[in-house]
Design a protein around this motif. Sequence first.
Motif, short mmCIF file in Angstrom:
data_model
loop_
_atom_site.label_atom_id
_atom_site.label_comp_id
_atom_site.label_asym_id
_atom_site.label_seq_id
_atom_site.Cartn_x
_atom_site.Cartn_y
_atom_site.Cartn_z
N GLY A 99 0.78 -1.22 0.00
CA GLY A 99 0.00 0.00 0.00
C GLY A 99 0.82 1.27 0.00
O GLY A 99 2.02 1.28 -0.28
N ASN A 100 0.15 2.37 0.35
CA ASN A 100 0.77 3.69 0.35
C ASN A 100 -0.07 4.60 1.24
O ASN A 100 -1.07 4.17 1.81
CB ASN A 100 0.89 4.24 -1.07
CG ASN A 100 2.12 5.11 -1.27
OD1 ASN A 100 2.54 5.86 -0.38
ND2 ASN A 100 2.73 5.01 -2.45
N ASN B 19 -2.78 6.79 2.72
CA ASN B 19 -4.22 6.80 2.45
C ASN B 19 -4.88 7.80 3.39
O ASN B 19 -5.02 7.52 4.59
CB ASN B 19 -4.81 5.41 2.66
CG ASN B 19 -6.32 5.38 2.51
OD1 ASN B 19 -6.93 6.34 2.05
ND2 ASN B 19 -6.93 4.29 2.91
N ALA C 250 -7.63 6.40 5.74
CA ALA C 250 -7.36 5.13 6.39
C ALA C 250 -8.12 4.97 7.70
O ALA C 250 -8.45 3.86 8.10
CB ALA C 250 -5.85 4.98 6.64
N ASP D 167 -4.02 -10.73 6.61
CA ASP D 167 -5.15 -9.86 6.27
C ASP D 167 -6.42 -10.67 6.04
O ASP D 167 -7.51 -10.27 6.46
CB ASP D 167 -4.83 -9.02 5.04
CG ASP D 167 -5.86 -7.93 4.80
OD1 ASP D 167 -6.07 -7.10 5.71
OD2 ASP D 167 -6.46 -7.90 3.72
N TYR E 103 6.34 6.19 2.55
CA TYR E 103 5.26 5.70 3.40
C TYR E 103 5.83 4.76 4.46
O TYR E 103 6.38 3.71 4.14
CB TYR E 103 4.23 4.98 2.54
CG TYR E 103 3.17 4.23 3.29
CD1 TYR E 103 2.44 4.82 4.31
CD2 TYR E 103 2.86 2.91 2.95
CE1 TYR E 103 1.46 4.13 4.99
CE2 TYR E 103 1.87 2.21 3.61
CZ TYR E 103 1.17 2.82 4.63
OH TYR E 103 0.19 2.12 5.29
#
Length: 588
Positions: free
Chosen positions: A55-56, A58, A61, A130, A410
Motif C-alpha cells: 500500500g501507500n 491513504n 485510512a 489480512d 510511506y
Amino acid sequence: MKKKILSIMFAVAGMLSSCNDVLDIEDINNYNPQLVWNDANLANAYMANLYPMFGNWNPGADSYSQQLAGIQFYLDRVTISNDQFKSWNYGRIRLINQAIVDVNKGTLPEAVKNNITGQALFMRAYTYYDMVRHHGGVPYITVPQDRYSDDLFVARNSTKECFDLMIKDLDEAIAKLPQRIATTSPDFGKIDGNFALAFKAKVLLLKASPQFNPSNPWNNPYWADAYVVNKKAYEELKAQGYALAANYEDIALVERGPESVFTVINSYPNKTANWDNGVRPGSESRGPASATPTWEFVKEYPMKDGKLYSDPTSAYHMSEEEFLQNFWKNRDQRFNKSIVWNAKVYEVSGKAGKRQYTSLGIAHELDDFGVNPKAGVNSTNLDRYTGFFVLKNSLLKLAQAEVQQYDVDYVLMRFAEVMLNYAETANETGKLDEAMDILKQIRRRAGIEPGTDGNYGITATTREQMREAILAERNIEFAFEGHRFWDLRRLRMLDRLDGTTKHGVEAVAILPNGQEMPLSEARAKADKNELLEGNFRYSLLQVPRSGVKENVLPEKYYFFPIHRDVLDRNKSLEQNKEWGGTFDPTLE
C-alpha cells in the motif's frame, strides 16, 4: 536525500498481471520460469511487482473510526453478496507460491535464492494475516496449484492452523533474510529480518486478542507467547538503533529515520501518493479535502499534562462549554502537529504567517464550514467537512499546483508500534511496570509534562486501567494511520463505534463584547491574518448534515463473511457461523 527506486520491469509485470484467483478455478496464465529465475534482474523484477501489496499513504485510512468524518457503517454495509470488507487474495498467493517453488529450480546464487524465498514467505504470511483478520481461517495454500492436476476445491484451514502456518512462514523468512537493510543500501525498502520479526510479534498479538478468544479474552495462554516475541522484537530492534524519532512531526517527513521499521519508497515522478491532495483545504489543493478530523477525536487528545480536559485532577481542567471555546489551548503537542483548526497558523504552500480560516463568509468557499445565516451564502462542505483539517505528514512546502507530487516515503511499520504492541502483551501478562515504561517513553517524546510523579499523566494501577491507557495512547500516537478501527475490532470493542454520531465545529467571528463581528470587518482582518482563535465563538454541528448520520456495527462484524460467489465456486468452503454457516472463525 536522493531516493533509490526499486526497478520494475514492465514486461514481467504484464506477463504476471493477468494471473487469476486459483481458488476461483480460473485459468492461470503461464510464464517462463527458466527465463525469470535464471536472471537476477528478472527475478528481482518479479518480486518488485509484488511490493504494491504494502500500500501507500491513504488519507481516509481511519474513516472507519471516530477519527475522521463520514458515517462508514450504515445498516447492512457488509453483506454476504457485496464486496465490502472481503479479503480473498489468492491471485497474489499464486504468484508468491510460484516464486517460492521456482526460484530454487533456477541457477541464481544461493544467497539470492534465499533472499527471494525469504521475501516471498513473508509476503505469504502478510497476505494470509489480512485474510484471517477479516474472515478467520481460510485455505492456506502453500504450493502453486495446477488447474488440470490438482484438486482446487480446497476447504478452509482452521484458524489455529492458519496462525501456526503464518508463524512457520515468518520463522523461515527470518532465517533467510538479512537482519537489517541499511538506510543507505540500494535495497532499502525491501523486507528484512527486523520487519519480519516485528510482524511476527503483531501476528501473535492478533492471535491472543479477544477477537479470536471471545470466551477467554484476557487470560488465554496465547498472551504469554505473544509477550515473549513482542519483547524480543522490541529489545532486538532497540539494540540495533531503532528508536523514536526525536520529534513527532519528523517520523515520516524526515525520511529513513530511526523509527522506520518498514518503508514503501516514493519518488516523484515515478511514484507518488495522494496524501496532501486528500488532506489539505480545498483552496490549497486540487479539490476539497477528502479526510477531515472530527470533534469527537479532537476531544480525545490529552492536555499538556497528559490528562483529559474533563479530568478534575488535570491542571487544565475545563467544563464542556469552556473546552469548546478554548479547545486549542494547552494540548498534547501531537494535537498541534496533527490537526489544523480555525485561525491556526498554517504556513501551507510556503506562505509565511498564513492562518487557516474555516468560518462561513470569511474562509474560501472550498474551506468553509458552517450554517451562519448572516454569511448570506450556503456552505457546500457540510456533508464532508468539520472545521478541522489534517496537518500530520503534510509536505507544506508544496505549492497548490504541486500537491500531486507528494512523494514522502510511506512508513508502514514504525518502532512506536513495536513498542505499544509489546506494552499491550506486557500488561496482559501482569507486567504493568514494563507497560508503564513504554507509555512514558511515548509520552516523553510527545512533549507531555512529566508531572510530580514522573508518570506523564498516566494514573493506571490495574491491568484494566493500563489496557485503557494503552488503547488511548495508540489512538493518539497512530492518528490517521489506519489503526483505530482494527484495534477496536481485535479487542472486541466495536460497541464503542456502534450507534455513534460525528460532529464538526463552526466558527463565527465576534467582537470583544461577544457580539458577532460584521462580516466585512472580519473578512478584512482575515485577509491580513489578524483574526486569532479567540476572536471566534464556536458551536457544534452534526456531520454529515444529510443522509445516514449514525454508525451501525452489529456483533457479527468481528468476523466478516466469505463472499457468496466464492462459496458458489467452491462447495468445500463453509461460511462463518455468524453469517448463516457452520465455520467457527475463532480459536475456540
